[in-house]
Design a protein around this motif. Structure first.
Motif, PDB file in Angstrom:
ATOM      1  N   ASP A 190       0.834  -1.217   0.000  1.00  0.00           N
ATOM      2  CA  ASP A 190       0.000   0.000   0.000  1.00  0.00           C
ATOM      3  C   ASP A 190       0.865   1.262   0.000  1.00  0.00           C
ATOM      4  OD1 ASP A 190      -2.398  -1.294   0.040  1.00  0.00           O
ATOM      5  OD2 ASP A 190      -2.807  -0.986   2.168  1.00  0.00           O
TER       6      ASP A 190
ATOM      7  N   TYR B  80      -5.833   1.920  -5.401  1.00  0.00           N
ATOM      8  CA  TYR B  80      -5.351   2.763  -6.518  1.00  0.00           C
ATOM      9  C   TYR B  80      -6.240   4.011  -6.599  1.00  0.00           C
ATOM     10  CZ  TYR B  80      -4.060  -2.054  -7.831  1.00  0.00           C
ATOM     11  OH  TYR B  80      -3.639  -3.361  -7.825  1.00  0.00           O
TER      12      TYR B  80
ATOM     13  N   ASP C  80       0.389  -5.358 -10.232  1.00  0.00           N
ATOM     14  CA  ASP C  80       0.227  -5.745  -8.832  1.00  0.00           C
ATOM     15  C   ASP C  80       0.116  -7.262  -8.733  1.00  0.00           C
ATOM     16  OD1 ASP C  80      -0.500  -6.115  -6.197  1.00  0.00           O
ATOM     17  OD2 ASP C  80      -1.829  -4.378  -6.128  1.00  0.00           O
TER      18      ASP C  80
ATOM     19  N   GLY D  55       5.814  -4.912   2.190  1.00  0.00           N
ATOM     20  CA  GLY D  55       5.574  -5.148   0.767  1.00  0.00           C
ATOM     21  C   GLY D  55       6.803  -4.687   0.009  1.00  0.00           C
TER      22      GLY D  55
HETATM   23  N1  PMP Z   1      -2.551  -5.206  -3.760  1.00  0.00           N
HETATM   24  C1  PMP Z   1      -3.636  -5.979  -3.707  1.00  0.00           C
HETATM   25  C2  PMP Z   1      -4.242  -6.447  -4.975  1.00  0.00           C
HETATM   26  C3  PMP Z   1      -4.204  -6.313  -2.476  1.00  0.00           C
HETATM   27  O1  PMP Z   1      -5.318  -7.050  -2.438  1.00  0.00           O
HETATM   28  C4  PMP Z   1      -3.588  -5.851  -1.290  1.00  0.00           C
HETATM   29  C5  PMP Z   1      -4.128  -6.175   0.093  1.00  0.00           C
HETATM   30  N2  PMP Z   1      -5.435  -6.377   0.228  1.00  0.00           N
HETATM   31  C6  PMP Z   1      -2.474  -5.048  -1.403  1.00  0.00           C
HETATM   32  C7  PMP Z   1      -1.959  -4.749  -2.648  1.00  0.00           C
HETATM   33  C8  PMP Z   1      -1.810  -4.421  -0.208  1.00  0.00           C
HETATM   34  O2  PMP Z   1      -1.128  -5.338   0.523  1.00  0.00           O
HETATM   35  P1  PMP Z   1      -0.179  -4.890   1.731  1.00  0.00           P
HETATM   36  O3  PMP Z   1      -0.274  -3.413   1.895  1.00  0.00           O
HETATM   37  O4  PMP Z   1      -0.664  -5.653   2.894  1.00  0.00           O
HETATM   38  O5  PMP Z   1       1.198  -5.308   1.281  1.00  0.00           O
END
Ligand code: PMP
Length: 334
Positions: free
Chosen positions: A83, A108, A174, A213
């Motif tokens: 995120d 996004y 992603d 991430g």
């Molecule tokens: N991308 C996608 C498609 C997700 O579904 C998620 C979490 N729901 C994320 C990114 C973010 O993941 P995080 O911040 O936990 O690494």
């Protein structure tokens, strides 16, 4: 106040709290770490000097991930969850708008609204495949492709991703759920300087609680990202835990295989309602959110283009058995 409009746009998303029995709503892993690994982590964590800031660019973890994927450290940036990286990526490129393909991951849209960036939505087709996003490439700040896509679960074809990359526009691919899919496109970073691949430790690695991430991209893009990112956004403990888990990928791989097997089992039971998935969840055309909640099972209620659909995270076998039982009851009744 602009923030009021942003908050309103996301009002439909409600965080469910309470003492429900089964949580299948956030695409988390149902597996916590085995006790031996937790103990190993605590031993390592004891040695971390907590009076000191963590490594400014998380280099030990960058090195470990680079080795794991077959890239160089310079191709990797770590974020406080992927995120965080999304929010920085939106500031990087010129252009009039970002392109998304709904239904897709909400962050996004969220970060674009927060930054006051225009958004062009080129919706996925009826099979949830990408349409003509290339037509909007010329003036795009960034084109977002989520594969496997949240909340639909399907992947996009490699040829299509290449076509979009060929436009030269910055593309964020992603791959948050890639460990549950047949194959990744991260290798395309070697060929395309305009590609940024997002990954996370929150899903297959079962570490949603530590918030780590990462992104894989050209050294040039990574260097720019490192300059705009708050220097110490990832804490020393999370960094160490993610590093250690890469040494235990065998355990993670076992969990991935378990989830895929369970996903296929649930899919077979609800073929008439569920969409094929390459992620750790299934999208189902069943208006069963309230019914499940009454029985103590929390899933994700989808609104907008996918009203009357639920997104169900794959859990442990006994949780899935219960889900199957209650959903069958729902189908018989309604
Ligand atoms: N991308 C996608 C498609 C997700 O579904 C998620 C979490 N729901 C994320 C990114 C973010 O993941 P995080 O911040 O936990 O690494």
């Amino acid at each position: 106040m602009r923030i009021r409009e942003i908050v309103k746009a996301f009002e439909s998303y409600k965080v469910v709290e309470g003492s429900y029995r089964i949580w299948l709503d956030k695409n988390e892993s149902p597996f916590d770490l085995p006790e031996e690994i937790k103990n190993e982590i605590f031993e390592e964590v004891k040695r971390i000097p907590l009076n000191r800031y963590p490594h400014i660019t998380a280099d030990p973890l960058r090195e470990k991930i680079a080795e794991f994927l077959g890239f160089e450290k310079g191709n990797i940036i770590i974020g406080n969850g992927s995120d965080e990286i999304i929010s920085h990526l939106l500031k990087l490129f010129e252009g009039g708008y970002i392109v998304i393909s709904s239904p897709t991951f909400g962050m996004y849209d969220f970060f674009a609204k927060l930054e006051g960036i225009d958004l062009v939505d080129v919706p996925l087709d009826e099979r949830f495949k990408l349409q003509n996003v290339e037509n909007y490439a010329e003036n795009a700040k960034t084109i977002f492709i989520c594969s496997p896509n949240n909340p639909t679960g399907n992947t996009q074809e490699r040829e299509k991703i290449i076509n979009v990359l060929e436009t030269g526009a910055p593309v964020v691919l992603d791959e948050a759920y890639i460990e549950f899919a047949e194959s990744s496109n991260v290798d395309l970073v070697n060929e395309y300087d305009n590609l940024i691949v997002l990954r996370t430790f929150s899903k297959a690695f079962g570490l949603a609680g530590i918030r780590v991430g990462y992104a894989v991209a050209s050294e040039e893009i990574i260097n720019y990202l490192l300059r705009i990112k708050p220097p110490f956004s990832l804490n020393a403990l999370s960094m160490k835990i993610a590093e250690l888990m890469l040494d235990h990928y065998d355990v993670i791989k076992q969990n991935i295989n378990y989830i895929i097997k369970e996903r296929n089992r649930i899919y077979k039971e609800f073929k008439d309602y569920a969409y094929p998935s390459e992620a750790n969840f299934l999208l189902m055309q069943l208006n069963a959110y309230e019914f499940l909640l009454e029985k103590g099972i929390v899933v994700r209620n989808l609104s907008g283009r996918l009203s009357n659909h639920i997104r169900v995270t794959i859990g442990k076998k006994d949780e899935n058995d219960e889900l199957i039982k209650v959903l069958k009851e729902f189908i018989e009744r309604f």
